[in-house]
Design a protein around this motif. Structure first.
Motif, PDB file in Angstrom:
ATOM      1  N   LYS A  50      14.460 -14.000  -6.241  1.00 62.45           N
ATOM      2  CA  LYS A  50      13.983 -14.028  -4.855  1.00 62.45           C
ATOM      3  C   LYS A  50      15.045 -13.391  -3.949  1.00 62.45           C
ATOM      4  CE  LYS A  50      11.214 -18.212  -5.698  1.00 62.45           C
ATOM      5  NZ  LYS A  50      11.568 -18.449  -7.114  1.00 62.45           N
ATOM      6  N   GLY A  51      15.867 -14.205  -3.300  1.00 59.95           N
ATOM      7  CA  GLY A  51      16.797 -13.697  -2.301  1.00 59.95           C
ATOM      8  C   GLY A  51      17.783 -12.671  -2.809  1.00 59.95           C
ATOM      9  N   VAL A  52      18.374 -12.906  -3.969  1.00 56.64           N
ATOM     10  CA  VAL A  52      19.360 -11.957  -4.494  1.00 56.64           C
ATOM     11  C   VAL A  52      18.686 -10.638  -4.853  1.00 56.64           C
ATOM     12  CG1 VAL A  52      21.009 -11.497  -6.355  1.00 56.64           C
ATOM     13  CG2 VAL A  52      20.921 -13.768  -5.309  1.00 56.64           C
ATOM     14  N   LEU A  53      17.559 -10.706  -5.535  1.00 57.76           N
ATOM     15  CA  LEU A  53      16.875  -9.485  -5.963  1.00 57.76           C
ATOM     16  C   LEU A  53      16.335  -8.693  -4.764  1.00 57.76           C
ATOM     17  CD1 LEU A  53      16.410  -8.207  -8.705  1.00 57.76           C
ATOM     18  CD2 LEU A  53      14.156  -9.276  -8.781  1.00 57.76           C
ATOM     19  N   LEU A  54      15.944  -9.402  -3.714  1.00 57.33           N
ATOM     20  CA  LEU A  54      15.468  -8.739  -2.502  1.00 57.33           C
ATOM     21  C   LEU A  54      16.601  -8.092  -1.720  1.00 57.33           C
ATOM     22  CD1 LEU A  54      12.919 -11.441  -1.326  1.00 57.33           C
ATOM     23  CD2 LEU A  54      12.338  -9.043  -1.798  1.00 57.33           C
ATOM     24  N   GLY A  55      17.819  -8.583  -1.924  1.00 53.72           N
ATOM     25  CA  GLY A  55      18.952  -8.084  -1.154  1.00 53.72           C
ATOM     26  C   GLY A  55      19.287  -8.943   0.043  1.00 53.72           C
ATOM     27  N   ALA A 166       9.828  -4.079  -2.132  1.00 52.15           N
ATOM     28  CA  ALA A 166      10.664  -4.188  -0.932  1.00 52.15           C
ATOM     29  C   ALA A 166      11.746  -3.122  -0.919  1.00 52.15           C
ATOM     30  CB  ALA A 166      11.291  -5.582  -0.846  1.00 52.15           C
ATOM     31  N   HIS A 167      12.122  -2.646  -2.099  1.00 53.11           N
ATOM     32  CA  HIS A 167      13.102  -1.556  -2.209  1.00 53.11           C
ATOM     33  C   HIS A 167      12.429  -0.183  -2.274  1.00 53.11           C
ATOM     34  CE1 HIS A 167      16.569  -4.181  -2.517  1.00 53.11           C
ATOM     35  NE2 HIS A 167      15.987  -4.880  -3.471  1.00 53.11           N
ATOM     36  N   ASP A 168      11.123  -0.143  -1.977  1.00 51.63           N
ATOM     37  CA  ASP A 168      10.349   1.105  -1.861  1.00 51.63           C
ATOM     38  C   ASP A 168      10.121   1.825  -3.178  1.00 51.63           C
ATOM     39  OD1 ASP A 168      10.006   0.880   0.925  1.00 51.63           O
ATOM     40  OD2 ASP A 168      11.984   1.755   1.282  1.00 51.63           O
ATOM     41  N   ALA A 169      10.226   1.132  -4.277  1.00 56.08           N
ATOM     42  CA  ALA A 169       9.911   1.748  -5.565  1.00 56.08           C
ATOM     43  C   ALA A 169       8.412   1.666  -5.835  1.00 56.08           C
ATOM     44  CB  ALA A 169      10.664   1.047  -6.684  1.00 56.08           C
ATOM     45  N   GLU A 170       7.897   2.645  -6.572  1.00 60.51           N
ATOM     46  CA  GLU A 170       6.541   2.533  -7.107  1.00 60.51           C
ATOM     47  C   GLU A 170       6.582   1.541  -8.266  1.00 60.51           C
ATOM     48  OE1 GLU A 170       5.052   6.294  -8.308  1.00 60.51           O
ATOM     49  OE2 GLU A 170       5.199   7.201  -6.298  1.00 60.51           O
ATOM     50  N   ARG A 194      -3.047 -11.418  -7.674  1.00 54.82           N
ATOM     51  CA  ARG A 194      -3.376 -10.043  -8.068  1.00 54.82           C
ATOM     52  C   ARG A 194      -3.712  -9.196  -6.840  1.00 54.82           C
ATOM     53  NH1 ARG A 194      -8.794 -10.364 -10.551  1.00 54.82           N
ATOM     54  NH2 ARG A 194      -9.245 -10.584  -8.329  1.00 54.82           N
ATOM     55  N   ASP A 195      -4.563  -9.722  -5.971  1.00 60.29           N
ATOM     56  CA  ASP A 195      -4.992  -8.952  -4.795  1.00 60.29           C
ATOM     57  C   ASP A 195      -3.848  -8.761  -3.808  1.00 60.29           C
ATOM     58  OD1 ASP A 195      -7.438  -8.987  -6.030  1.00 60.29           O
ATOM     59  OD2 ASP A 195      -8.309 -10.508  -4.706  1.00 60.29           O
ATOM     60  N   LEU A 196      -2.996  -9.762  -3.675  1.00 58.52           N
ATOM     61  CA  LEU A 196      -1.835  -9.651  -2.793  1.00 58.52           C
ATOM     62  C   LEU A 196      -0.951  -8.483  -3.221  1.00 58.52           C
ATOM     63  CD1 LEU A 196       0.260 -10.731  -0.684  1.00 58.52           C
ATOM     64  CD2 LEU A 196       1.120 -12.219  -2.518  1.00 58.52           C
ATOM     65  N   THR A 327       7.234 -20.565  -5.377  1.00 54.28           N
ATOM     66  CA  THR A 327       7.416 -19.117  -5.431  1.00 54.28           C
ATOM     67  C   THR A 327       7.263 -18.540  -4.038  1.00 54.28           C
ATOM     68  OG1 THR A 327       6.749 -17.082  -6.567  1.00 54.28           O
ATOM     69  CG2 THR A 327       4.978 -18.535  -5.860  1.00 54.28           C
ATOM     70  N   ASP A 328       7.937 -17.404  -3.822  1.00 56.65           N
ATOM     71  CA  ASP A 328       7.805 -16.631  -2.584  1.00 56.65           C
ATOM     72  C   ASP A 328       7.573 -15.186  -2.991  1.00 56.65           C
ATOM     73  OD1 ASP A 328       8.459 -18.728  -0.598  1.00 56.65           O
ATOM     74  OD2 ASP A 328      10.412 -18.695  -1.585  1.00 56.65           O
ATOM     75  N   GLN A 329       6.472 -14.604  -2.536  1.00 54.17           N
ATOM     76  CA  GLN A 329       6.134 -13.209  -2.826  1.00 54.17           C
ATOM     77  C   GLN A 329       5.544 -12.589  -1.564  1.00 54.17           C
ATOM     78  OE1 GLN A 329       3.780 -12.980  -6.505  1.00 54.17           O
ATOM     79  NE2 GLN A 329       4.719 -14.887  -7.175  1.00 54.17           N
ATOM     80  N   TYR A 330       6.239 -11.590  -1.009  1.00 54.53           N
ATOM     81  CA  TYR A 330       5.832 -10.971   0.256  1.00 54.53           C
ATOM     82  C   TYR A 330       5.729 -12.067   1.321  1.00 54.53           C
ATOM     83  CZ  TYR A 330       4.434  -7.537  -3.266  1.00 54.53           C
ATOM     84  OH  TYR A 330       4.405  -6.684  -4.334  1.00 54.53           O
TER      85      TYR A 330
END
Length: 407
Positions: A50-55, A166-170, A194-196, A327-330
């Motif tokens: 979550k936080g670490v991977l998001l930056g 969040a890091h703009d990768a495809e 899935r839809d999110l 969990t936290d996603q977007y």
């Protein structure tokens, strides 16, 4: 049962560190040794995906301040791995040549990421996510990547997909399942996730198998599907679950369960006298469910570690807590309590699935088996009471009544 002179805890993650701290907080004055293979002091894992991977953070949530262990006379040995347990001699040997006698022993060795048993599954540059180093390396890779392929649509894969976007990768996620997370929350609620992700630009390749990780001496270049199609990638993350680290326990002769964990009773005792297991490796006979349950989530490690201290010091109390995770996603946050069987339990939804503001309940024989609140934060205590009390309610009551009154 006399108070032990020396307690040894193998594994310095959240479960082990919580056990060591709890015996001190309960007044134990004997020796406490906390052995950890990681060179860092104990930390919690949720922030890694979550936080670490998001930056948003460069460090995890530490279980205790660095000075805590010395101030509480806990002998903490980072970077030391237990290599053998001799049950008859009550002895633990480690890779630094140490020999440690114990009166009570706690195993909290945690899990390791599962590998993908396909050609290329051991290529240099292939990522997994379990440690702080894993998270920092993966974050760095995400920031430089144009294309990311994630193998596995579970919680780690889903959270990593959100971070990569969040890091703009495809981002492309591959999994044989038809709907992500369906084994935990069913297809209806899994469809919300899935839809999110689809709205955020994630490309799903569901119902598809990975045949090969492609690449060479220079590293990973992509993923080949069973259809023969190749998905090119700068970064490939394998997130296909975790395997409990039970090799030490098995070599010592402790009984293992069918789910791969160390068999423990309701009080977290193994089949060996004065040896206990907590956290990811503990296949715990849960009195409420009448069967063994092995849970690989943050709260279980913390709560079992804290609870086992009571029994180490002479009590005989069963561990009764319900499984819990978050969990936290977007812009979606949720909490889950209990243990559902989504293939058999009745799903009841209170709120608006499309708006992603709802609470999902799973009813079994008219009782609340599990509850999951999504972007709804006012009823946590009531949900815990409904699940812990196995409240007998109707679907209509769950949809319309004040939840606190039902609890």
């Amino acid at each position: 049962m006399s108070e032990p002179r020396k307690i040894v805890v193998i594994g310095a993650g959240l479960g082990g560190a919580s056990a060591a701290a709890a015996v001190r907080e309960r007044g134990h004055t004997g020796d406490v040794l906390l052995m950890g293979a990681d060179p860092r002091r104990p930390y919690e894992l949720p922030a890694l995906s979550k936080g670490v991977l998001l930056g948003n953070a460069d460090e995890p949530d530490w279980v205790h301040e660095e000075k805590y262990y010395g101030e509480h006379d806990i002998r903490f040995t980072p970077g030391v791995t237990a290599t053998r347990i001799e049950l008859g001699a009550r002895l633990v040997l480690d890779d630094a040549g140490g020999e440690h006698r114990y009166d009570r022993l706690v195993l909290a060795t945690g899990s390791r990421p599962r590998s993908l048993p396909v050609p290329g599954g051991d290529l240099s540059g292939l990522h997994t996510l379990r440690s702080l180093d894993d998270s920092l390396k993966l974050r760095s890779a995400f920031t430089e990547a144009d294309r990311v392929v994630i193998v596995g649509a579970g919680w780690i894969g889903s959270e990593a997909a959100a971070a990569a976007r969040a890091h703009d990768a495809e981002v492309t996620v591959v999994d044989p399942v038809r709907v992500p997370l369906a084994n935990v929350v069913g297809e209806t609620v899994g469809g919300v996730f899935r839809d999110l992700h689809a709205e955020q630009g994630v490309r799903w390749r569901l119902g598809e198998q990975v045949a090969e990780i492609t690449g060479g001496p220079g590293g990973v270049s992509g993923v080949r599907l069973a259809t023969g199609e190749e998905l090119t990638a700068d970064v490939v993350l394998v997130a296909v679950g975790a395997a409990p680290r039970v090799e030490l326990a098995h070599a010592a002769g402790l009984d293992l369960s069918d789910d791969g964990g160390v068999a423990v009773d309701a009080g977290l005792r193994t089949t060996a006298q004065d040896v206990y297991a907590v956290g990811d490796i503990a296949s715990h006979f849960h009195p409420r469910y009448g069967r063994r349950v092995r849970v690989e989530h943050w709260a279980n490690a913390k709560d079992q570690g804290t609870h086992v201290a009571r029994n180490l010091l002479g009590e005989n109390e069963p561990f009764l807590a319900s499984p819990y995770f978050f969990t936290d996603q977007y812009d979606l946050g949720c909490e889950y309590r209990g243990l559902a069987d989504p293939a058999a339990d009745e799903l009841v939804v209170r709120g608006d699935l499309a708006a992603r503001e709802f609470t999902a309940f799973w009813l079994r024989d008219g009782k609340v088996a599990a509850a999951m609140n999504v972007n709804m934060w006012d009823d946590g205590d009531a949900l815990s009471a409904l699940v812990d009390g196995e409240a007998k309610v109707t679907a209509e009551q769950l949809k319309t009544a004040e939840l606190a009154s039902l609890a």
